[in-house]
Write a protein that holds these residues in place. Sequence first.
Motif, short mmCIF file in Angstrom:
data_model
loop_
_atom_site.label_atom_id
_atom_site.label_comp_id
_atom_site.label_asym_id
_atom_site.label_seq_id
_atom_site.Cartn_x
_atom_site.Cartn_y
_atom_site.Cartn_z
N THR A 212 -5.74 2.50 -5.05
CA THR A 212 -5.44 2.98 -3.69
C THR A 212 -6.48 2.51 -2.69
O THR A 212 -6.14 2.02 -1.60
N CYS B 105 -6.30 -1.50 -2.23
CA CYS B 105 -5.15 -1.91 -1.41
C CYS B 105 -5.25 -1.37 0.01
O CYS B 105 -4.85 -2.04 0.97
N GLY B 106 -5.80 -0.15 0.14
CA GLY B 106 -5.97 0.44 1.46
C GLY B 106 -6.95 -0.34 2.31
O GLY B 106 -6.72 -0.57 3.51
N TYR C 197 0.83 -1.21 0.00
CA TYR C 197 0.00 0.00 0.00
C TYR C 197 0.86 1.27 0.00
O TYR C 197 0.49 2.28 -0.60
#
Length: 272
Positions: free
Chosen positions: A128, A131-132, A58
């Motif tokens: 983003t 993955c976050g 991340y």
Amino acid sequence: MEHIARFFFGVSGNVIALFLFLSPVVTFWRIIKRKSTEDFSGVPYNMTLLNCLLSAWYGLPFVSPNNILVTTINGAGSVIEAIYVVIFLIFAERRSKIRMLGLLSVVTAIFTTVVLVSLLALHGKGRTVFCGLAATVFSICMYASPLSIMRLVIKTKSVEFMPFLLSLSVFLCGTSWFIYGLLGLDPFIYIPNGCGSFLGLMQLILYAIYRKNKGPAAGAVPAGKGEDADEVEDGKKAAAAVEMGEAKVNKANDDSAVDVDEQAVDKVASQV
């Protein structure tokens, strides 16, 4: 000023996190010396490995910008946790070893899936967020994994298997990254680390309550000895019963002997 503060907490988070990753060294040295994992759980180390892998991914610039400090420490953490898992696998009993291998397979499969999906199917903001979210979910799982140890502490009233340094590191690390995430307005960092800070605090409270008990609870029957204790008790009862039986037989024989002697005396008296 905000960027400087964020950098400061990021660096302090790196230092504390490194201390967190290294704090189980004492535990694993004990495992190596005794050649046994005893009652230590391998779950936290697998969950920490997965969290480090996902967090390191991340933090990469093409996933989320301005989070390289997240990648540096979690990359190092991945290597350290992998070493712990290998040591645990070497010295664990067969049943625990099979369970650990299964859990390690799940960790590998989850990380591989996240990497492939983020690279092949997602771009920009979508990558983003995906993955976050993955990093957040498994960061919370990592911080929650010691709950089983906390339950053991409450049950046995002993902190033998909950090292103080590990609990302190969890609290300090979670707090540092929580502030780092707040300053950067990154919910994927401050939410899981806020949970970690709270759970670390709970561990410290338990340690403060039971800190004087670092061995098995007083009067507790050692694990696996309950049946032996019952057998010993039954043996004592059986021995007592045999002794009583022998006493009764001896008494009966003595009474019989007395009767015979009295009859002999009566016979002699009658002849006289």
